[in-house]
Design a protein around this motif. Sequence first.
Motif, PDB file in Angstrom:
ATOM      1  N   ARG A   1       0.815  -1.213   0.000  1.00  0.00           N
ATOM      2  CA  ARG A   1       0.000   0.000   0.000  1.00  0.00           C
ATOM      3  C   ARG A   1       0.851   1.267   0.000  1.00  0.00           C
ATOM      4  O   ARG A   1       0.354   2.352  -0.323  1.00  0.00           O
ATOM      5  N   LEU A   2       2.128   1.150   0.353  1.00  0.00           N
ATOM      6  CA  LEU A   2       3.036   2.306   0.370  1.00  0.00           C
ATOM      7  C   LEU A   2       4.242   2.056  -0.524  1.00  0.00           C
ATOM      8  O   LEU A   2       5.323   2.600  -0.295  1.00  0.00           O
TER       9      LEU A   2
ATOM     10  N   GLU B   1       4.804  -2.503   3.958  1.00  0.00           N
ATOM     11  CA  GLU B   1       3.927  -1.992   2.900  1.00  0.00           C
ATOM     12  C   GLU B   1       4.718  -1.408   1.733  1.00  0.00           C
ATOM     13  O   GLU B   1       4.145  -0.923   0.772  1.00  0.00           O
TER      14      GLU B   1
ATOM     15  N   SER C   1      -1.514   6.190   2.916  1.00  0.00           N
ATOM     16  CA  SER C   1      -1.729   5.568   1.617  1.00  0.00           C
ATOM     17  C   SER C   1      -2.537   6.466   0.684  1.00  0.00           C
ATOM     18  O   SER C   1      -3.260   7.368   1.122  1.00  0.00           O
ATOM     19  N   ASP C   2      -2.433   6.179  -0.611  1.00  0.00           N
ATOM     20  CA  ASP C   2      -3.211   6.917  -1.606  1.00  0.00           C
ATOM     21  C   ASP C   2      -4.705   6.643  -1.481  1.00  0.00           C
ATOM     22  O   ASP C   2      -5.521   7.394  -2.015  1.00  0.00           O
TER      23      ASP C   2
END
Length: 287
Positions: free
Chosen positions: A41-42, A67, A267-268
């Motif tokens: 996620r990152l 992540e 996260s985005d």
Amino acid sequence: MSRSEDLTPPLPEQQQAVPGTLAEMNPRPDHGEDSYRGHERLAGKAAIITGGDSGIGRAVAIAFAREGADVLISYLNEEEDARDTARWVEQAGRRAVLVPGDIGDAGHCRAIVDKAVEAFGRVDVLVNNAAHQMTFETLEDIPDEEWERTFRTNIHAMFYLARAAVPHMREGGAIINTTSVNADMPKQTLLPYATTKGAIQNFTGGLSQLLAERGIRVNCVAPGPVWTPLIPSTMPPEQVREFGKSYPMGRAAQPAELAPVYVMLASDEASYVSGATVAVTGGKPIL
């Protein structure tokens, strides 16, 4: 028995010198070393985490690395804990940079950002997490130096670090500040600490508006009781024994239970979340 159940009071009475170390804690905190599973996620992001040697900061560093993020770990002087955190980051296949020193000094905050940019080329996420607290029974017990140190560490450093980091952040960047349930319900014996936590929440709300046009999000996390070295090193043994008992879940949180919130905010996926306070308080609501 789960690690969270290990924290149901009464806890063993214990006390350490400030700022405290993990090795002396009983039970030993869970930072997600054996449990956190990343999902990219990152991926490719670069993060600065203050107070990353132990407690919430260590749990966030481990989660961020798993992540996919590289991590600069800022800490005061807890060398052994910091090196161990870096080892977990590197085991996840990510880069770890260790930077000791006092974030209450503006020049050191600029040096932290400079080292992150030198190592990673940019800053995508800034986690302002480090904090100082001490317990005082009366107003007269609070020395000038203690009041000033608490403000330098807990709120001044956030300004210094944000001001230095933002020029190196791109659209989609995130700043995450650690406030506290004390911002809403100040504990009288933690007056300097609780006052700074209210300031952090206000700083977050103002900064989120100031940086919105640049596409940089600013949020804060408000933990309730969390089992970190700060507790046995800054609270009397009898309070440590009952730590977390008054909360609806009847216990303190493990640091690992905080990390997923920081991952979400970094996260985005949280692209429209800014100016928020996310409470992680074991069932106690905050306004």
